[in-house]
Enzyme design. Structure first.
Site, PDB file in Angstrom:
ATOM      1  N   LYS A  13     -17.528  16.317  15.669  1.00  0.00           N
ATOM      2  CA  LYS A  13     -16.953  15.789  16.927  1.00  0.00           C
ATOM      3  C   LYS A  13     -17.754  16.257  18.142  1.00  0.00           C
ATOM      4  O   LYS A  13     -18.040  15.484  19.045  1.00  0.00           O
ATOM      5  CB  LYS A  13     -15.490  16.265  17.093  1.00  0.00           C
ATOM      6  N   ARG A  88      -4.645  16.078  19.454  1.00  0.00           N
ATOM      7  CA  ARG A  88      -4.583  16.732  18.143  1.00  0.00           C
ATOM      8  C   ARG A  88      -3.212  16.595  17.495  1.00  0.00           C
ATOM      9  O   ARG A  88      -3.014  17.058  16.381  1.00  0.00           O
ATOM     10  CB  ARG A  88      -4.840  18.225  18.306  1.00  0.00           C
ATOM     11  N   ARG A 127     -22.805  26.999  10.491  1.00  0.00           N
ATOM     12  CA  ARG A 127     -22.925  26.666  11.917  1.00  0.00           C
ATOM     13  C   ARG A 127     -23.321  27.884  12.745  1.00  0.00           C
ATOM     14  O   ARG A 127     -22.770  28.969  12.614  1.00  0.00           O
ATOM     15  CB  ARG A 127     -21.600  26.114  12.451  1.00  0.00           C
ATOM     16  N   ARG A 161     -19.482  31.048  15.332  1.00  0.00           N
ATOM     17  CA  ARG A 161     -18.281  30.974  16.166  1.00  0.00           C
ATOM     18  C   ARG A 161     -17.203  31.854  15.554  1.00  0.00           C
ATOM     19  O   ARG A 161     -17.054  31.893  14.340  1.00  0.00           O
ATOM     20  CB  ARG A 161     -17.802  29.516  16.250  1.00  0.00           C
ATOM     21  N   ARG A 172      -7.195  26.198  10.066  1.00  0.00           N
ATOM     22  CA  ARG A 172      -7.557  25.013  10.869  1.00  0.00           C
ATOM     23  C   ARG A 172      -7.433  23.733  10.043  1.00  0.00           C
ATOM     24  O   ARG A 172      -6.972  22.708  10.535  1.00  0.00           O
ATOM     25  CB  ARG A 172      -8.973  25.171  11.431  1.00  0.00           C
TER      26      ARG A 172
END
Ligand code: G5P
Ligand code: MG
Length: 223
Positions: A13, A88, A127, A161, A172
């Site tokens: 996203k 969301r 990531r 992160r 999540r």
């Protein structure tokens, strides 16, 4: 053009939203980024949000709707915006529709990106982000030129992160399934939804998203 990027953690996203905003000439509004910046600055909003974010839980609808109401009223968002990470929940989507309708505006396209969960976990584990511009990199599919520093900020060392820990990622995904996945049905009504497979290189997926969004014809230079 007003676009929503919809999808599970790690589908792209932020990466693809950044590029789409560049080619569409509109603002990128990333609610996760706004919250992380507020947390780093130690504002009341940031401190309140930090605990929920670190544990992988969603921040309250009222807080998020207020934040997006303000951000979408800013001058750079008047020609359009790409929403990364909002809405969301169904109540957030309803509030967004109502807020835009009151301004004589609407969401034009919702890009629903899907990638299988094994691939998403690999992406989140790999990531690394630039601490300056927040661009995401990945050794598989989106490597930095020197493997350690941001291509655009050569002094900035890439870092993981905080909420990409195994436990937070599990939470999540659970939040996504329970609260965000129902938005596919919400947006399917009214013909705004475009389903896109998010598997492939960043460039390949971007090409499909840009076609589905119907914005901009030149290729963005950055991801
Ligand atoms: P965020 O910040 O919105 P998530 O969990 O929804 O966080 P995340 O992790 O930011 O989403 P993403 O943006 O979908 O994922 O993915 P990305 O960072 O662009 O890409 C992931 C990796 O894959 C990167 O390494 C990248 O290089 C690679 N990649 C990207 N695209 C591609 C591709 O096309 N191909 C390939 N091969 N690789 C690719 O929200 C964080 C927290 O903030 C709060 C919540 O607490 C949330 O948990 N929050 C909200 N709470 C309530 N309501 C809201 N509206 C909220 N918004 C934020
Ligand atoms: Mg993101």
């Amino acid at each position: 053009m007003r676009l929503v990027m919809l999808g599970a953690p790690g589908v792209g996203k932020g990466t693809q939203g950044r590029r789409l905003a560049a080619v569409c000439g509109c603002a990128l509004i990333s609610t996760g980024e706004i919250l992380r910046e507020a947390a780093a600055r130690g504002t009341a909003l940031g401190l309140e949000a930090r605990r929920q974010m670190d544990s992988g839980r969603l921040v309250d609808d009222d807080v998020m709707v207020g934040l997006v109401r303000e951000r979408t009223s800013e001058p750079d968002a008047q020609e359009g915006f790409v929403l990364d990470g909002f809405p969301r929940t169904v109540p957030q989507a309803e509030a967004l529709d109502a807020m835009l309708a009151a301004r004589g505006q609407q969401i034009d396209v919702v890009l629903s990106i899907t990638v299988n969960e094994d691939e998403l976990i690999r992406r989140l584990q790999g990531r690394r982000e630039c601490p300056v511009c927040k661009r995401a990199y990945n050794p598989e599919g989106a490597p930095a030129r020197d493997g350690r520093h941001c291509d655009e900020h050569p002094d900035a060392e890439l870092r993981p992160r905080k909420d990409d820990s195994e436990e937070s990622v599990r939470q999540r995904f659970a939040e996504f399934q329970a609260k965000t996945a129902p938005l596919v049905a919400y947006y399917a009504v009214g013909g705004r939804l475009r389903a896109v497979a998010g598997t492939g290189t960043v460039d390949e997926v971007f090409e499909t998203l840009q076609r589905e969004a119907g914005c901009g014809s030149r290729t963005a230079q950055t991801n």
